[in-house]
Design an enzyme around this catalytic site. Structure first.
Site, PDB file in Angstrom:
ATOM      1  N   GLY A  33       0.802  -1.224   0.000  1.00  0.00           N
ATOM      2  CA  GLY A  33       0.000   0.000   0.000  1.00  0.00           C
ATOM      3  C   GLY A  33       0.827   1.263   0.000  1.00  0.00           C
ATOM      4  N   LEU A  61       8.682  -0.671   9.935  1.00  0.00           N
ATOM      5  CA  LEU A  61       9.550   0.403   9.449  1.00  0.00           C
ATOM      6  C   LEU A  61      10.624  -0.056   8.484  1.00  0.00           C
ATOM      7  CD1 LEU A  61       9.992   2.534  12.700  1.00  0.00           C
ATOM      8  CD2 LEU A  61       8.149   2.575  11.014  1.00  0.00           C
ATOM      9  N   ASN A  62      10.901  -1.368   8.424  1.00  0.00           N
ATOM     10  CA  ASN A  62      11.971  -1.824   7.531  1.00  0.00           C
ATOM     11  C   ASN A  62      11.534  -1.897   6.079  1.00  0.00           C
ATOM     12  OD1 ASN A  62      10.304  -4.069   7.658  1.00  0.00           O
ATOM     13  ND2 ASN A  62      11.993  -5.531   7.716  1.00  0.00           N
ATOM     14  N   ARG A  63      10.242  -1.731   5.785  1.00  0.00           N
ATOM     15  CA  ARG A  63       9.794  -1.834   4.401  1.00  0.00           C
ATOM     16  C   ARG A  63       8.682  -0.854   4.040  1.00  0.00           C
ATOM     17  NH1 ARG A  63       7.676  -5.429   7.664  1.00  0.00           N
ATOM     18  NH2 ARG A  63       5.487  -6.042   7.549  1.00  0.00           N
ATOM     19  N   ILE A 100     -12.679  -2.707   6.154  1.00  0.00           N
ATOM     20  CA  ILE A 100     -13.372  -2.599   4.874  1.00  0.00           C
ATOM     21  C   ILE A 100     -14.623  -3.462   4.841  1.00  0.00           C
ATOM     22  CG2 ILE A 100     -12.123  -4.471   3.727  1.00  0.00           C
ATOM     23  CD1 ILE A 100     -13.153  -1.052   2.209  1.00  0.00           C
ATOM     24  N   ALA A 125     -10.661 -10.558   3.800  1.00  0.00           N
ATOM     25  CA  ALA A 125     -10.891  -9.194   3.331  1.00  0.00           C
ATOM     26  C   ALA A 125     -10.792  -9.118   1.810  1.00  0.00           C
ATOM     27  CB  ALA A 125      -9.886  -8.240   3.973  1.00  0.00           C
ATOM     28  N   ARG A 126      -9.877  -9.855   1.221  1.00  0.00           N
ATOM     29  CA  ARG A 126      -9.725  -9.847  -0.237  1.00  0.00           C
ATOM     30  C   ARG A 126     -10.942 -10.469  -0.904  1.00  0.00           C
ATOM     31  NH1 ARG A 126      -3.760 -12.280  -0.634  1.00  0.00           N
ATOM     32  NH2 ARG A 126      -3.491 -11.255  -2.633  1.00  0.00           N
ATOM     33  N   CYS A 178       3.278 -35.944  20.176  1.00  0.00           N
ATOM     34  CA  CYS A 178       4.445 -36.682  20.667  1.00  0.00           C
ATOM     35  C   CYS A 178       5.744 -36.034  20.199  1.00  0.00           C
ATOM     36  CB  CYS A 178       4.368 -38.139  20.235  1.00  0.00           C
ATOM     37  SG  CYS A 178       4.234 -38.367  18.450  1.00  0.00           S
ATOM     38  N   CYS A 433     -17.396 -21.066 -11.169  1.00  0.00           N
ATOM     39  CA  CYS A 433     -17.151 -20.222  -9.998  1.00  0.00           C
ATOM     40  C   CYS A 433     -18.475 -19.897  -9.301  1.00  0.00           C
ATOM     41  CB  CYS A 433     -16.440 -18.930 -10.392  1.00  0.00           C
ATOM     42  SG  CYS A 433     -16.134 -17.820  -8.994  1.00  0.00           S
TER      43      CYS A 433
END
Length: 641
Positions: A33, A61-63, A100, A125-126, A178, A433
């Site tokens: 996003g 924060l890394n991406r 959403i 959600a998708r 086990c 479908c």
């Protein structure tokens, strides 16, 4: 060169004009996003709305480059939209922190947009957005990434495959009790034990509610289940020491000394396995005292030594116990594991590391433990960037009426070609479908408190005599999801109002023909269920009590294909591509592209060994050249945002 001039040169003047006026909805403001919102803004889109439920945390924060440390705990959508406003102060951009799936976002709300773009990491959600776009007759650009893999496609009701046209594999791994309890052999076994057994029993929910350690109660597991419950009760008794200086020691002695001694007392178990090693609290305490390891700030990318794992266990056990005693979080006396909770993560990493030393298993770092404990496929920022760029290209073509030029594109990765993009034409709808092989109309109800289900059924019957006939005949059923509202043998709800039945704005009901005994003689329209999205009236004053909109947008449906027996695979022993089939060949783990029928150069990627295998070895039937890989098909457990 200005953006408009660039768009005109590449896509044409009409496309450039539409980009500046089209209204877009972006669902999700995470990894994909952030890249997507930035790209849309820089490409010239001026009217954008973003919806995301989440807030920003440290691990983002890394991406997710639009966010900074000062934004932690703030809504993702708001910060992302403010960032693109800073890029382009004149942009008409708005943010919503919301789910959403809320009823507020009904078919009328979706219909106000020219295009929806999904940047979600949640399967349900998708699916929901896919259905709402079909109902609102709005095109959707769907995307997903999983590590180095990515996928982008365009969904347009009646013209292309929808998100549900092919089943989505959901991998839910379970481990034999086990193995987890007595004979771990891999790092994941130790991590599952630490997270779903030890952490849960000491600080959280009961074992019976943990899903990752579930197993069928067959004969092999009954005794293990019995003993595991006994051990759980023993751990529960440790609660008396919770918060005391002795808490870490009594837990350690129980799970790393007493329990291991019990296992060692069963020599038959270790005839063909490496015997575990019993740990000693005082020895490790002495070893850790001479170390410069700081358990309050461990290196997350390095493997823990035995002494350091002990120190981290002791430190985090004390902190979690203290938190539980004080009930700092309103958790009613329990803590839930959260991969972004440093105390919880470090406790799981430390205890998993200690258990790995006990059983001679390879070590994992805290970072690696986080990925496995959180069921995470690591997000790759560059994959997000590539996918977002492809989404914007598709968006420009869709809003300018050039859907025929759109493709389904895949980002692939393998050792010979570290990063490549494959594409294929958009496929037509799957005639089987259960989602897009429906007619989506809008049912407008003026007064939900006064209108009954009987009024709706009578109205549907009345339509059979008008030019807007639903073609379903008189014998119909009405359902909401799996709930039967009405059929010929069930009329209990006829006098109940729509409000009483919980059928308000944003809800959908499906109307289907009951009698399909002569299906081969019926017109196709009569065999296709009708989905009615419930909405309010268009005009408040003088509105009809009931009205249905959307008849002019009913797509054409092909007849259902006749059932056919499974065909045998071709008898030849050479992997090949059919001339009329576009497909991507992938390896058995679906992680490496081997070749593509519309990318002939990739055929060289097929090894000699693979080339000699029959198509049946790849699970391919009926002369198909290969199976398609659908990257963006998993749930939140395997899709990274």
């Amino acid at each position: 060169m200005r953006t408009t001039e660039q768009l005109t040169r590449i896509f044409g003047a009409e496309a450039a004009a539409r980009v500046s006026t089209a209204r877009l909805l972006v669902v999700g403001a995470g990894g994909i996003g952030c890249e997507l919102l930035k790209d849309l803004c820089m490409a010239g889109f001026q009217r954008i709305e973003a919806v995301d439920l989440d807030t920003i945390d440290l691990s983002n924060l890394n991406r997710q480059f639009l966010f900074q440390r000062r934004h932690i705990k703030r809504p993702k959508s708001e910060v992302a939209i403010q960032a693109i406003r800073d890029f382009n102060p004149g942009i008409d951009a708005h943010a919503r922190q919301a789910n959403i799936k809320e009823a507020t976002f009904d078919v009328d709300w979706f219909a106000q947009f020219d295009l929806v773009l999904n940047a979600l990491d949640n399967l349900e959600a998708r699916r929901h957005v896919n259905t709402m776009c079909l109902a609102a007759h709005v095109p959707l650009v769907e995307s997903g990434t999983a590590g180095y893999l990515g996928q982008v496609t365009v969904i347009r009701g009646g013209e292309t495959e929808c998100f549900e046209c092919h089943p989505k594999p959901i991998e839910r791994k379970t481990y034999p009790i086990c193995t987890i309890r007595s004979t771990p052999s891999a790092p994941i076994h130790c991590i599952v034990w630490a997270k779903n057994y030890l952490f849960a029993q000491l600080f959280g929910e009961r074992l019976e509610e943990d899903e990752d350690m579930t197993a069928e109660a067959d004969a092999d597991n009954l005794e293990e289940l019995k003993q595991l419950r006994e051990e759980s009760m023993a751990l529960a008794r440790l609660a008396d020491a919770m918060g005391s200086p002795e808490f870490a020691r009594v837990v350690f002695d129980k799970v790393f000394s007493f329990d291991i001694a019990r296992l060692l007392s069963m020599p038959d178990m270790w005839k063909h396995r490496q015997m575990p090693t019993q740990l000693d609290y005082e020895e490790l305490e002495s070893a850790s005292a001479g170390s410069d390891f700081d358990p309050s700030s461990p290196n997350t990318h390095s493997h823990l030594s035995l002494a350091d794992a002990f120190a981290l266990f002791k430190f985090t056990a004390g902190r979690l116990a203290q938190r539980l005693v004080l009930r700092e979080w309103e958790t009613r006396g329990s803590l839930s594991f959260d991969k972004d909770d440093e105390d919880a993560l470090n406790f799981v990493a430390a205890t998993a590391s200690l258990r790995s030393y006990v059983f001679g298993i390879d070590q994992t770092s805290i970072f690696e433990t986080k990925a496995m404990a959180g069921n995470i496929i690591p997000a790759i920022a560059t994959t997000n960037a590539v996918v977002a760029g492809m989404m914007v290209t598709q968006a420009i073509m869709v809003v300018s009426g050039q859907v025929a030029r759109c493709h389904t594109a895949y980002v692939s990765y393998n050792s010979k070609r570290p990063r490549s993009v494959l594409s294929e034409p958009l496929a037509g709808p799957n005639p089987l479908c259960a989602v897009c092989r429906r007619r989506y109309l809008t049912l407008r109800v003026a007064d939900l408190t006064r209108t009954t289900l009987g009024d709706v059924v009578d109205y549907l019957h009345m339509l059979a005599e008008t030019e807007n006939s639903l073609s379903l005949g008189e014998d119909i059923s009405v359902v909401e999801g799996s709930r039967i509202l009405y059929d010929l043998d069930f009329e209990d709800n006829m006098a109940k109002s729509m409000e009483e039945l919980g059928l308000g704005r944003g809800k959908m009901i499906t109307v289907a023909r009951e009698d399909l005994s002569d299906i081969e003689e019926l017109p196709v329209a009569a065999t296709v269920p009708v989905v009615l999205s419930i909405a309010g009236p268009r005009v408040a004053d003088g509105a009809l009590d009931l009205d249905i909109e959307g008849f002019g947008t009913i797509p054409e449906f092909a007849p259902l294909p006749p059932p056919r027996p499974e065909e045998a695979a071709p008898s030849g022993d050479q992997l090949h591509f059919a001339d009329d089939d576009v497909a991507v060949v992938v390896d058995d783990s679906d992680s490496e592209v081997l070749g593509s029928s519309n990318h002939a150069e990739n055929v060289d990627n097929i090894s000699d060994e693979l080339a000699k295998r029959k198509l049946s070895d790849f699970g391919i039937r009926g002369g198909k050249a290969a199976k398609r890989r659908a990257v963006a098909t998993d749930d939140e457990a395997t899709i990274s945002d």
